[in-house]
Scaffold this motif. Structure first.
Motif, PDB file in Angstrom:
ATOM      1  N   LEU A 289     -11.287  -0.652   2.347  1.00  0.00           N
ATOM      2  CA  LEU A 289      -9.930  -1.145   2.081  1.00  0.00           C
ATOM      3  C   LEU A 289      -9.694  -2.482   2.769  1.00  0.00           C
ATOM      4  O   LEU A 289      -9.096  -3.396   2.192  1.00  0.00           O
ATOM      5  CB  LEU A 289      -8.916  -0.111   2.570  1.00  0.00           C
ATOM      6  CG  LEU A 289      -7.438  -0.524   2.508  1.00  0.00           C
ATOM      7  CD1 LEU A 289      -7.021  -0.825   1.082  1.00  0.00           C
ATOM      8  CD2 LEU A 289      -6.552   0.557   3.116  1.00  0.00           C
TER       9      LEU A 289
ATOM     10  N   LEU B  47       0.855  -1.181   0.000  1.00  0.00           N
ATOM     11  CA  LEU B  47       0.000   0.000   0.000  1.00  0.00           C
ATOM     12  C   LEU B  47       0.892   1.232   0.000  1.00  0.00           C
ATOM     13  O   LEU B  47       1.762   1.376   0.863  1.00  0.00           O
ATOM     14  CB  LEU B  47      -0.903   0.030   1.242  1.00  0.00           C
ATOM     15  CG  LEU B  47      -1.875  -1.134   1.451  1.00  0.00           C
ATOM     16  CD1 LEU B  47      -2.700  -0.903   2.717  1.00  0.00           C
ATOM     17  CD2 LEU B  47      -2.788  -1.309   0.256  1.00  0.00           C
TER      18      LEU B  47
ATOM     19  N   VAL C  95      -3.224   4.558  -2.015  1.00  0.00           N
ATOM     20  CA  VAL C  95      -4.189   4.961  -0.995  1.00  0.00           C
ATOM     21  C   VAL C  95      -4.033   6.460  -0.743  1.00  0.00           C
ATOM     22  O   VAL C  95      -2.986   6.905  -0.265  1.00  0.00           O
ATOM     23  CB  VAL C  95      -3.975   4.185   0.324  1.00  0.00           C
ATOM     24  CG1 VAL C  95      -4.999   4.644   1.369  1.00  0.00           C
ATOM     25  CG2 VAL C  95      -4.092   2.692   0.093  1.00  0.00           C
TER      26      VAL C  95
ATOM     27  N   ASN D 143      -4.842   9.413   1.455  1.00  0.00           N
ATOM     28  CA  ASN D 143      -5.241   9.592   2.848  1.00  0.00           C
ATOM     29  C   ASN D 143      -5.526  11.059   3.164  1.00  0.00           C
ATOM     30  O   ASN D 143      -5.108  11.954   2.437  1.00  0.00           O
ATOM     31  CB  ASN D 143      -4.138   9.056   3.766  1.00  0.00           C
ATOM     32  CG  ASN D 143      -4.580   8.987   5.216  1.00  0.00           C
ATOM     33  OD1 ASN D 143      -5.778   8.852   5.512  1.00  0.00           O
ATOM     34  ND2 ASN D 143      -3.643   9.093   6.136  1.00  0.00           N
TER      35      ASN D 143
END
Length: 471
Positions: free
Chosen positions: A353, A187, A220, A222
């Motif tokens: 996720l 990730l 990802v 964030n």
């Protein structure tokens, strides 16, 4: 193949819709999501339920989630001897075990430890607003039904120059690379709220990905909740993926229409091209309309802005190897298989996720007993949590010079955990800062760290901190 791109775009729209519901984003009776059209081949079944951001936008029937994804994880043992015994125990293998080793990499302070804690369901990794809070690699274990996720929380990828500047151990440079060697999936976390770094992956991250091209990687994004203009997400996706996701080219086209007087409608469209072989029998567009609140604007200015965005994908060439010369001209990584958008601090979209990671697990034996939450010793967890608080309350470089010495660790008469730790600082001025006026700072650190430790061990914790100038 087309689904990941569609879902990424859909998630951006979903966050825009949330922002509309949460605060002033549109003027008059404008609708941000008046038209959300998606032209694609039939979507895979795994994206059609309630766990998909795309499914929510398209209004597809919601599926009941399968269980609570292990929201009640086991506590960590308070005794190092007990923790070591559990780590040595043979795993209680189910009939058909599955496992997935996940490396989480990214720039310092991107939120890697926060995401790890959310996936685990309990805070075992230190979290701070200062960089380099995580000093060495640690493993967290998520056990759900017959599947085990092993999370490799690593220090932020940094350069030797920055490591020397912050007086970091050599492990800070090598641990992320070691984690990649043992990972089944990686990730890559990006802080989209940092406008200085969000438009490109760091050279250290790109170098790490290029060294292990065989490991599937997932982007990802964030801290999406901190982004005021959600349409930027689609542009970031294009830049951070070099315009390619899961082997398909994509393009985001956006335009701003200024209108100072009328309350024009604001359509946001996502278009995805079908593969060449399926265009002859392309299905009709799925449409979903979402009503937005009234009396608002896209930003703090008084202008009405109608934002239009389209995302088009087409087949790209197969994967290739990227050398040092290629990386110099690259801002993103063109080999991501999926894209997720979430707010790890608040746990928003983390379950989406987590379900994806559980689905990616492959048949294989578990590495840990189901009662294990982390590979860290209880003392290591205690040291990290106290250091986290020191990082929060001391300015600049001061906390990096504090040395922690545990003087007592034992069980009290009523089953409570008694901990006494001595904090050694290099100067008297640092000691005064750490103690604070009237002892307020050190008392607050002890109180907050003690509360976090109670949540980790699920028992009463009596924590006492002392401060001395080291000789």
């Amino acid at each position: 193949m087309a689904a990941p791109v569609a879902v990424a775009a859909a998630r951006a729209v979903r966050w825009a819709a949330r922002a509309v519901a949460a605060g002033p984003l549109l003027l008059g009776s404008a609708r941000l999501l008046e038209s959300c059209a998606l032209r694609a081949a039939v979507l895979p079944a795994r994206w059609s339920g309630s766990s998909s951001a795309l499914g929510s936008i398209l209004g597809l029937p919601a599926e009941k989630p399968a269980g609570n994804l292990g929201q009640h994880p086991p506590p960590v043992a308070t005794s190092k001897k007990e923790q070591d015994r559990m780590l040595r125990d043979q795993p209680d293998q189910p009939q058909n075990p599955k496992v997935l080793r996940i490396a989480i990499i990214g720039a310092p302070n991107a939120g890697k430890s926060t995401l790890s804690n959310q996936l685990l369901g309990r805070k075992v990794f230190p979290v701070s607003r200062k960089v380099h809070t995580t000093r060495c690699k640690a493993r967290g274990v998520v056990t759900y039904e017959d599947t085990q996720l092993i999370i490799l929380d690593t220090p932020g990828l940094t350069s030797p120059f920055k490591a020397k500047r912050h007086k970091l151990d050599e492990a800070m440079l090598t641990d992320p690379w070691d984690s990649m060697k043992h990972a089944d999936l990686v990730l890559v976390l990006v802080d989209v709220s940092d406008h200085w770094t969000r438009n490109c992956l760091s050279k250290e991250v790109l170098k790490c990905l290029s060294q292990f091209p065989q490991i599937p990687s997932v982007l990802v994004l964030n801290k999406v909740d901190l982004l005021k203009k959600k349409f930027i997400l689609l542009e970031l996706v294009t830049e951070l993926t070099e315009g390619i996701v899961n082997g398909r080219k994509l393009e985001v086209r956006s335009a701003f229409k200024r209108n100072s007087s009328s309350s024009a409608k604001s359509p946001l469209q996502i278009t995805q091209a079908s593969p060449p072989e399926s265009r002859a029998h392309e299905p009709h567009c799925l449409q979903e309309t979402d009503q937005a609140q009234e009396g608002s604007s896209l930003d703090n200015s008084g202008d009405t802005r109608a934002f239009e965005s389209s995302l088009v994908t087409e087949e790209a060439q197969g994967p290739k190897c990227y050398g040092p010369r290629d990386l110099k001209n690259m801002k993103g990584w063109p080999c991501f298989q999926e894209i997720f958008m979430l707010a790890a601090l608040h746990g928003e979209e983390v379950d989406v996720l987590k379900r994806y990671l559980l689905m990616q697990a492959k048949p294989g034996p578990w590495e840990f007993h189901s009662g294990v939450l982390t590979s860290q010793s209880p003392q290591e967890i205690c040291d990290n949590i106290i250091r986290e608080k020191i990082l929060e309350y001391l300015p600049l470089e001061v906390p990096y010079g504090v040395i922690q010495v545990t003087e007592m660790w034992e069980e009290g008469p009523s089953g409570e955990l008694l901990i006494v730790q001595n904090l050694l600082v290099p100067r008297k001025s640092h000691m005064m800062m750490l103690i604070g006026r009237g002892g307020k700072v050190i008392s607050r650190i002890a109180q907050e760290a003690g509360q976090d430790l109670m949540n980790v061990f699920l028992c009463d914790v009596r924590l006492k901190l002392k401060v001395e100038v080291k000789s």
